[in-house]
Design a protein around this motif. Sequence first.
Motif, PDB file in Angstrom:
ATOM      1  N   LEU A 105       0.831  -1.205   0.000  1.00  0.00           N
ATOM      2  CA  LEU A 105       0.000   0.000   0.000  1.00  0.00           C
ATOM      3  C   LEU A 105       0.861   1.249   0.000  1.00  0.00           C
ATOM      4  CD1 LEU A 105      -2.817   1.306   0.220  1.00  0.00           C
ATOM      5  CD2 LEU A 105      -2.611   1.103   2.712  1.00  0.00           C
ATOM      6  N   ALA A 106       1.920   1.258   0.828  1.00  0.00           N
ATOM      7  CA  ALA A 106       2.797   2.427   0.912  1.00  0.00           C
ATOM      8  C   ALA A 106       3.504   2.684  -0.420  1.00  0.00           C
ATOM      9  CB  ALA A 106       3.816   2.222   2.029  1.00  0.00           C
ATOM     10  N   VAL A 107       3.989   1.613  -1.068  1.00  0.00           N
ATOM     11  CA  VAL A 107       4.693   1.762  -2.344  1.00  0.00           C
ATOM     12  C   VAL A 107       3.727   2.159  -3.460  1.00  0.00           C
ATOM     13  CG1 VAL A 107       6.060   0.548  -4.091  1.00  0.00           C
ATOM     14  CG2 VAL A 107       6.524   0.150  -1.664  1.00  0.00           C
ATOM     15  N   ASN A 108       2.577   1.503  -3.515  1.00  0.00           N
ATOM     16  CA  ASN A 108       1.608   1.790  -4.579  1.00  0.00           C
ATOM     17  C   ASN A 108       1.052   3.220  -4.486  1.00  0.00           C
ATOM     18  OD1 ASN A 108       1.894  -0.765  -5.669  1.00  0.00           O
ATOM     19  ND2 ASN A 108       0.192  -1.625  -4.495  1.00  0.00           N
ATOM     20  N   ASN A 109       0.854   3.695  -3.271  1.00  0.00           N
ATOM     21  CA  ASN A 109       0.378   5.073  -3.110  1.00  0.00           C
ATOM     22  C   ASN A 109       1.392   6.078  -3.653  1.00  0.00           C
ATOM     23  OD1 ASN A 109      -1.972   4.200  -1.979  1.00  0.00           O
ATOM     24  ND2 ASN A 109      -1.629   5.083   0.037  1.00  0.00           N
ATOM     25  N   TYR A 110       2.678   5.753  -3.480  1.00  0.00           N
ATOM     26  CA  TYR A 110       3.713   6.631  -4.053  1.00  0.00           C
ATOM     27  C   TYR A 110       3.682   6.568  -5.575  1.00  0.00           C
ATOM     28  CZ  TYR A 110       8.206   8.403  -5.548  1.00  0.00           C
ATOM     29  OH  TYR A 110       9.186   9.112  -6.201  1.00  0.00           O
ATOM     30  N   VAL A 111       3.572   5.352  -6.112  1.00  0.00           N
ATOM     31  CA  VAL A 111       3.521   5.183  -7.571  1.00  0.00           C
ATOM     32  C   VAL A 111       2.315   5.917  -8.150  1.00  0.00           C
ATOM     33  CG1 VAL A 111       3.253   3.500  -9.437  1.00  0.00           C
ATOM     34  CG2 VAL A 111       4.782   2.997  -7.515  1.00  0.00           C
ATOM     35  N   ASP A 112       1.191   5.898  -7.438  1.00  0.00           N
ATOM     36  CA  ASP A 112      -0.031   6.549  -7.914  1.00  0.00           C
ATOM     37  C   ASP A 112      -0.011   8.066  -7.728  1.00  0.00           C
ATOM     38  OD1 ASP A 112      -0.978   4.060  -8.574  1.00  0.00           O
ATOM     39  OD2 ASP A 112      -2.149   3.809  -6.729  1.00  0.00           O
ATOM     40  N   GLY A 113       1.051   8.579  -7.101  1.00  0.00           N
ATOM     41  CA  GLY A 113       1.184  10.023  -6.956  1.00  0.00           C
ATOM     42  C   GLY A 113       0.442  10.623  -5.773  1.00  0.00           C
ATOM     43  N   LYS A 114       0.048   9.801  -4.799  1.00  0.00           N
ATOM     44  CA  LYS A 114      -0.674  10.330  -3.638  1.00  0.00           C
ATOM     45  C   LYS A 114       0.262  11.094  -2.703  1.00  0.00           C
ATOM     46  CE  LYS A 114      -4.368   6.900  -3.789  1.00  0.00           C
ATOM     47  NZ  LYS A 114      -5.099   5.827  -3.082  1.00  0.00           N
ATOM     48  N   TYR A 115       1.543  10.821  -2.788  1.00  0.00           N
ATOM     49  CA  TYR A 115       2.571  11.639  -2.140  1.00  0.00           C
ATOM     50  C   TYR A 115       3.833  11.536  -2.983  1.00  0.00           C
ATOM     51  CZ  TYR A 115       2.701   7.021   0.125  1.00  0.00           C
ATOM     52  OH  TYR A 115       2.663   5.680   0.382  1.00  0.00           O
TER      53      TYR A 115
END
Length: 286
Positions: free
Chosen positions: A156-166
């Motif tokens: 979840l932490a890695v995917n959120n970064y990939v998706d541009g959420k942070y």
Amino acid sequence: MAKGMREIKRQVKSTQNMKQITKAMEMVAASKLRRSQEAAQAARPYAEKIQEVVSSIAAGSKGTKNPILVSREIKKTGYLVITSDRGLAGGYNANLLRKWMQTVRERHSSKDEYTVFVVGRKGRDFMKKRDIPVIGEVTGLSDSPIFADIKELASLAVNNYVDGKYDELYIVYNKFHNAISQEPVLNRLLPLDMGEGSVQTVNYEYEPSPEEVLDVLLPKYAETLIFSALLEAKASEFGAKMTAMGNATRNATEMIARYTLMYNRARQASITQEISEIVAGANAQS
């Protein structure tokens, strides 16, 4: 005087019982510390090999557009904070959370500028008390965690970064030096810095292509770094517990010696008073 002596004797007995408990907990923590160190060392070869492969592919694939490797303007930051589920570990959690809060105050002016993932009940409760939004948490980990325990949160932490959420992700944990020394650290996890200047490229053959293999390996590598930090944090936790319980045992020993001295003095004063009363009574009759 008799009442005072009974109270002191009761305190000595209570402190002795406490000393037995803290000594047992120190020995248990020492045993778990050894196993945690072995687990961290066992996971190291895999992490080193995947780093070698990923670095080699990244160095040979110039101009890659994978977001895990590309730095971007920082508008929002993610933090993954690793704490323990239980206390009795000295300043293990307090020092880590204090360092993280200091960093947040220095870098951010509002809660909208960062987001938090938490491992451990202590960290979760700390965030809840301060109304800090937590978008992912893991609690109740065993003393010997496996990758499956942390995989969902790490993904979840890695995917959120990939998706541009942070735009960057930091991991906050206690770095293990030895049984009496644990250092709270805040390391940037994403975007990954592969250190291209020191990479030795290896002539691998890839199917279907190096770029597609890199797209698969990069998230796994980031998740591996999170798991390695968790194992190191566990070793730090047991080292802190062993040190805290050792200090408690020594303090109990000192308290027992002090109470014993007080008891002996009170007993000696009681005997002296009884002798004085006997002598005074004998003199009065003569």
